[in-house]
Design a protein around this motif. Structure first.
Motif, PDB file in Angstrom:
ATOM      1  N   SER A 142       0.759  -1.431   0.103  1.00  0.00           N
ATOM      2  CA  SER A 142       0.058  -0.144  -0.288  1.00  0.00           C
ATOM      3  C   SER A 142       0.733   1.321   0.077  1.00  0.00           C
ATOM      4  O   SER A 142       1.939   1.410   0.894  1.00  0.00           O
ATOM      5  N   LYS A 143       0.576   2.175  -0.866  1.00  0.00           N
ATOM      6  CA  LYS A 143       1.414   3.456  -1.062  1.00  0.00           C
ATOM      7  C   LYS A 143       0.839   4.724  -0.712  1.00  0.00           C
ATOM      8  O   LYS A 143       1.118   5.825  -0.881  1.00  0.00           O
ATOM      9  N   ASP A 144      -0.346   4.541  -0.236  1.00  0.00           N
ATOM     10  CA  ASP A 144      -1.557   5.957   0.119  1.00  0.00           C
ATOM     11  C   ASP A 144      -1.376   6.254   1.222  1.00  0.00           C
ATOM     12  O   ASP A 144      -2.154   7.188   1.696  1.00  0.00           O
ATOM     13  N   GLY A 145      -0.538   5.751   2.182  1.00  0.00           N
ATOM     14  CA  GLY A 145      -0.439   6.347   3.605  1.00  0.00           C
ATOM     15  C   GLY A 145      -1.615   5.973   4.518  1.00  0.00           C
ATOM     16  O   GLY A 145      -1.610   6.286   5.470  1.00  0.00           O
ATOM     17  N   THR A 146      -2.267   4.910   4.039  1.00  0.00           N
ATOM     18  CA  THR A 146      -3.514   4.130   4.854  1.00  0.00           C
ATOM     19  C   THR A 146      -2.750   3.393   6.072  1.00  0.00           C
ATOM     20  O   THR A 146      -3.487   3.609   7.063  1.00  0.00           O
ATOM     21  N   PHE A 147      -1.748   2.929   5.947  1.00  0.00           N
ATOM     22  CA  PHE A 147      -1.047   2.209   7.106  1.00  0.00           C
ATOM     23  C   PHE A 147       0.233   2.675   7.553  1.00  0.00           C
ATOM     24  O   PHE A 147       0.951   3.075   6.864  1.00  0.00           O
ATOM     25  N   SER A 148       0.147   2.691   8.740  1.00  0.00           N
ATOM     26  CA  SER A 148       1.650   3.271   9.682  1.00  0.00           C
ATOM     27  C   SER A 148       2.499   1.978   9.928  1.00  0.00           C
ATOM     28  O   SER A 148       1.846   0.811  10.515  1.00  0.00           O
ATOM     29  N   SER A 149       3.509   2.123  10.028  1.00  0.00           N
ATOM     30  CA  SER A 149       4.662   1.266  10.535  1.00  0.00           C
ATOM     31  C   SER A 149       5.182   1.529  12.133  1.00  0.00           C
ATOM     32  O   SER A 149       5.896   1.002  12.512  1.00  0.00           O
ATOM     33  N   ALA A 150       4.271   2.483  12.692  1.00  0.00           N
ATOM     34  CA  ALA A 150       4.436   2.955  13.986  1.00  0.00           C
ATOM     35  C   ALA A 150       4.736   1.882  15.053  1.00  0.00           C
ATOM     36  O   ALA A 150       5.396   1.998  16.183  1.00  0.00           O
ATOM     37  N   CYS A 151       4.072   0.718  14.936  1.00  0.00           N
ATOM     38  CA  CYS A 151       4.243  -0.387  15.747  1.00  0.00           C
ATOM     39  C   CYS A 151       4.691  -1.645  15.276  1.00  0.00           C
ATOM     40  O   CYS A 151       4.364  -2.817  15.772  1.00  0.00           O
ATOM     41  N   SER A 152       5.604  -1.255  14.314  1.00  0.00           N
ATOM     42  CA  SER A 152       6.297  -2.570  13.682  1.00  0.00           C
ATOM     43  C   SER A 152       7.193  -3.490  14.213  1.00  0.00           C
ATOM     44  O   SER A 152       7.340  -4.735  13.862  1.00  0.00           O
ATOM     45  N   ILE A 153       7.501  -3.257  15.558  1.00  0.00           N
ATOM     46  CA  ILE A 153       8.409  -4.190  15.975  1.00  0.00           C
ATOM     47  C   ILE A 153       7.786  -5.016  17.074  1.00  0.00           C
ATOM     48  O   ILE A 153       7.983  -6.289  16.883  1.00  0.00           O
ATOM     49  N   VAL A 154       6.993  -4.583  17.853  1.00  0.00           N
ATOM     50  CA  VAL A 154       6.097  -5.327  19.161  1.00  0.00           C
ATOM     51  C   VAL A 154       4.919  -5.519  18.942  1.00  0.00           C
ATOM     52  O   VAL A 154       4.332  -6.056  19.690  1.00  0.00           O
ATOM     53  N   GLY A 155       4.366  -4.902  17.803  1.00  0.00           N
ATOM     54  CA  GLY A 155       2.913  -5.164  17.539  1.00  0.00           C
ATOM     55  C   GLY A 155       1.640  -4.606  18.678  1.00  0.00           C
ATOM     56  O   GLY A 155       2.042  -3.363  19.153  1.00  0.00           O
ATOM     57  N   PRO A 156       0.836  -5.437  19.319  1.00  0.00           N
ATOM     58  CA  PRO A 156      -0.007  -5.122  19.972  1.00  0.00           C
ATOM     59  C   PRO A 156       0.374  -4.686  21.469  1.00  0.00           C
ATOM     60  O   PRO A 156      -0.627  -4.619  22.362  1.00  0.00           O
ATOM     61  N   ILE A 157       1.507  -5.292  21.963  1.00  0.00           N
ATOM     62  CA  ILE A 157       2.162  -5.178  23.334  1.00  0.00           C
ATOM     63  C   ILE A 157       3.274  -4.443  23.493  1.00  0.00           C
ATOM     64  O   ILE A 157       4.285  -4.712  22.948  1.00  0.00           O
ATOM     65  N   PRO A 158       3.054  -3.258  23.876  1.00  0.00           N
ATOM     66  CA  PRO A 158       2.075  -2.979  24.820  1.00  0.00           C
ATOM     67  C   PRO A 158       0.717  -2.212  23.872  1.00  0.00           C
ATOM     68  O   PRO A 158       1.196  -1.971  22.590  1.00  0.00           O
ATOM     69  N   PRO A 159      -0.401  -2.148  24.154  1.00  0.00           N
ATOM     70  CA  PRO A 159      -1.225  -1.490  23.438  1.00  0.00           C
ATOM     71  C   PRO A 159      -1.000   0.160  22.943  1.00  0.00           C
ATOM     72  O   PRO A 159      -0.102   0.608  23.626  1.00  0.00           O
ATOM     73  N   LEU A 160      -1.845   0.546  22.044  1.00  0.00           N
ATOM     74  CA  LEU A 160      -1.870   2.111  21.931  1.00  0.00           C
ATOM     75  C   LEU A 160      -1.908   2.545  22.951  1.00  0.00           C
ATOM     76  O   LEU A 160      -2.522   2.655  23.853  1.00  0.00           O
ATOM     77  N   PRO A 161      -0.993   3.995  23.254  1.00  0.00           N
ATOM     78  CA  PRO A 161      -1.038   4.957  24.567  1.00  0.00           C
ATOM     79  C   PRO A 161      -2.258   5.663  24.151  1.00  0.00           C
ATOM     80  O   PRO A 161      -2.320   6.762  24.756  1.00  0.00           O
ATOM     81  N   PHE A 162      -3.081   5.695  23.250  1.00  0.00           N
ATOM     82  CA  PHE A 162      -4.481   6.542  23.152  1.00  0.00           C
ATOM     83  C   PHE A 162      -5.612   5.379  22.554  1.00  0.00           C
ATOM     84  O   PHE A 162      -5.301   4.221  22.114  1.00  0.00           O
ATOM     85  N   LYS A 163      -6.873   6.197  22.584  1.00  0.00           N
ATOM     86  CA  LYS A 163      -8.108   5.330  22.352  1.00  0.00           C
ATOM     87  C   LYS A 163      -8.228   5.845  20.788  1.00  0.00           C
ATOM     88  O   LYS A 163      -8.589   7.105  20.774  1.00  0.00           O
ATOM     89  N   PRO A 164      -8.355   5.044  19.982  1.00  0.00           N
ATOM     90  CA  PRO A 164      -8.589   5.542  18.467  1.00  0.00           C
ATOM     91  C   PRO A 164      -9.946   6.246  18.062  1.00  0.00           C
ATOM     92  O   PRO A 164      -9.862   7.581  18.319  1.00  0.00           O
ATOM     93  N   GLY A 165     -11.118   5.412  18.469  1.00  0.00           N
ATOM     94  CA  GLY A 165     -12.187   6.188  18.308  1.00  0.00           C
ATOM     95  C   GLY A 165     -12.734   7.136  17.200  1.00  0.00           C
ATOM     96  O   GLY A 165     -13.863   7.550  17.408  1.00  0.00           O
ATOM     97  N   ASP A 166     -11.663   7.164  16.192  1.00  0.00           N
ATOM     98  CA  ASP A 166     -12.227   8.259  15.189  1.00  0.00           C
ATOM     99  C   ASP A 166     -12.113   7.454  13.742  1.00  0.00           C
ATOM    100  O   ASP A 166     -11.586   6.363  13.696  1.00  0.00           O
ATOM    101  N   ASP A 167     -12.590   7.927  12.592  1.00  0.00           N
ATOM    102  CA  ASP A 167     -12.311   7.217  11.342  1.00  0.00           C
ATOM    103  C   ASP A 167     -11.183   7.620  10.756  1.00  0.00           C
ATOM    104  O   ASP A 167     -10.513   7.307   9.543  1.00  0.00           O
ATOM    105  N   ASP A 168     -10.231   8.603  11.411  1.00  0.00           N
ATOM    106  CA  ASP A 168      -9.027   9.078  10.939  1.00  0.00           C
ATOM    107  C   ASP A 168      -8.031   9.525  12.239  1.00  0.00           C
ATOM    108  O   ASP A 168      -8.572  10.248  12.920  1.00  0.00           O
ATOM    109  N   ILE A 169      -7.097   8.476  12.483  1.00  0.00           N
ATOM    110  CA  ILE A 169      -6.187   8.899  13.690  1.00  0.00           C
ATOM    111  C   ILE A 169      -4.766   9.244  13.733  1.00  0.00           C
ATOM    112  O   ILE A 169      -4.150   9.246  14.422  1.00  0.00           O
TER     113      ILE A 169
END
Length: 424
Positions: free
Chosen positions: A54-81
């Motif tokens: 994917s090249k349109d910026g839909t996906f971020s690699s911000a969590c690429s090393i350890v995945g879901p552990i620990p979880p995100l430090p914020f609650k998504p809750g929107d259609d654009d985070i």
């Protein structure tokens, strides 16, 4: 495994046999939420390719090393985070390293590395790798047995990346000891491994290496990097550059080590293929590709959906973490005939995800391929035969292999072999 789907991120049975888990999940659905951490397990070949390329910026690699552990430090809750991610990016594990970069910052860092990791530079290193393999084999050939993981696989890649970067000989052993266990451990990582810069303890030393090369350049990769410029004539921020070099050192000696060990295991268990490659050494590169497809050093990558999207027709809300199962895709029977079989004659040998793909495809893939090829070439050339040491790993019908307890990586803890030297 029990009938209940196990937890990919903690179950020791999955560490021992991840492909069985991947087959189970893919059979249910190639894009499916798992029950424990709410991440999407993306296991089908086409679905994995869709996310990684994917090249349109839909996906971020911000969590690429350890995945879901620990979880995100914020609650998504929107259609654009995207805004929330940038506000909290510095709180995420490994956020100060290239694997977690996005956008222009990632593009600039990758361009700089691509500019110095050239074919010419790697070819210059090839002679050193041949000599290194010979010296390492000399160290154990007389014993008739060895533990391939520390004595050959890890030693090969450790010395190779250290030599390429220009790390002083006197510092190498200490630096490797300091790095310690890989991230994404099933029983939880050390506190520093979930910080934004888990390699911070190496910073002062690598900063000094780089400053020394600013003052007096040498014929090594650190000298090239510290003097390299981007297309617009600018240079990377010094701290970003330091992070790149430290990450290269940590990653460069680890991933290929796992590849070499797995390649030796496959050959030790398949004497016919071992004999064939001795007679057809030109096919060793093809064999390395099959090992990368069959059981690669990195099992999964992670991507964070920044906006509401879909993967293979499955709706994916913003804030969803996708576990992109590289090994699952490379063993998808819809793409590869008889994926459970090592076949160096199969068509499309490089159509696997062993080094990932897309913008974050492994930068060190050419070096890793060369290191693994030379290591296997020399081991085959110096031995008449090698096999699994049943004293450590059990008989052929009841093998026991131990893998490092990390959910992202595939890493043999030990691999004991016995062998007969050529002419022995």
């Amino acid at each position: 495994m029990t009938e209940i789907t196990p937890d990919f991120f903690s179950d020791p049975e999955v560490i021992a046999d991840p492909k069985r888990y991947f087959d189970l999940m893919r059979a249910k659905c190639p894009v499916m939420k798992e029950d424990y951490h709410g991440t999407l397990m993306v296991t089908g070949y086409d679905a994995v390719a869709e996310v990684l390329t994917s090249k349109d910026g839909t996906f971020s690699s911000a969590c690429s090393i350890v995945g879901p552990i620990p979880p995100l430090p914020f609650k998504p809750g929107d259609d654009d985070i995207r805004g929330k991610l940038e506000a909290h990016r510095a709180d995420l594990p490994w956020s100060e390293h290239i694997s977690c970069f996005d956008g222009q910052k990632h593009a600039d860092s990758r361009a700089l590395l691509t500019g110095v990791l050239t074919h010419k530079r790697l070819k210059q290193n090839e002679g050193y790798l041949h000599g290194l393999a010979e010296r390492l084999i000399d160290g154990f050939i007389g014993k008739g047995r060895c533990d391939i993981v520390p004595e050959y696989a890890h030693a090969t890649t450790t010395y190779a990346i250290s030599d390429l970067l220009g790390i002083p000989l006197a510092d190498r052993a200490e630096l490797l000891e300091l790095i310690g266990a890989p991230p994404s451990q099933v029983e939880g990582d050390a506190v520093h491994k979930v910080g934004p810069d888990p390699l911070i303890f190496l910073k002062d030393r690598f900063d000094q290496y780089l400053r020394d090369r600013l003052a007096a350049p040498r014929d090594d990769l650190m000298s090239e990097l510290v003097h390299a410029k981007l297309k617009d004539g600018s240079q990377l921020d010094f701290d970003v550059l330091s992070g790149l070099v430290r990450f290269l050192f940590a990653a460069g000696q680890d991933t290929t080590s796992r590849l070499i060990a797995m390649a030796v295991l496959v050959l030790a268990e398949d004497q016919a293929l071992q004999t064939r490659l001795r007679n057809e050494s030109g096919r060793i590169a093809d064999f390395i590709e099959e090992v990368l497809r069959y059981d690669a050093p990195v099992k999964v990558a992670y991507r964070l959906a920044l906006v509401d999207t879909s993967i293979a027709g499955v709706e994916v809300p913003a804030g969803t973490l996708a576990t992109v199962c590289l090994t699952a895709a490379s063993n998808d029977p819809a793409r590869f005939e008889n994926p459970e079989t090592i076949d160096i004659d199969r068509p499309g040998l490089r159509n696997h995800f062993g080094f990932s793909r897309g913008a974050h495809g492994c930068l060190g893939a050419p070096l890793g391929r060369m290191e693994a090829r030379i290591a296997i070439e020399r081991l085959l050339a110096r031995t008449a035969q090698f096999q699994i040491d049943a004293e450590y790993h059990g008989p052929a019908n009841a093998r026991r292999y131990t893998f490092e307890p990390t959910y992202s990586f595939r890493s043999l803890s030990t691999l004991h072999v016995t062998f007969s030297p050529v002419g022995g």
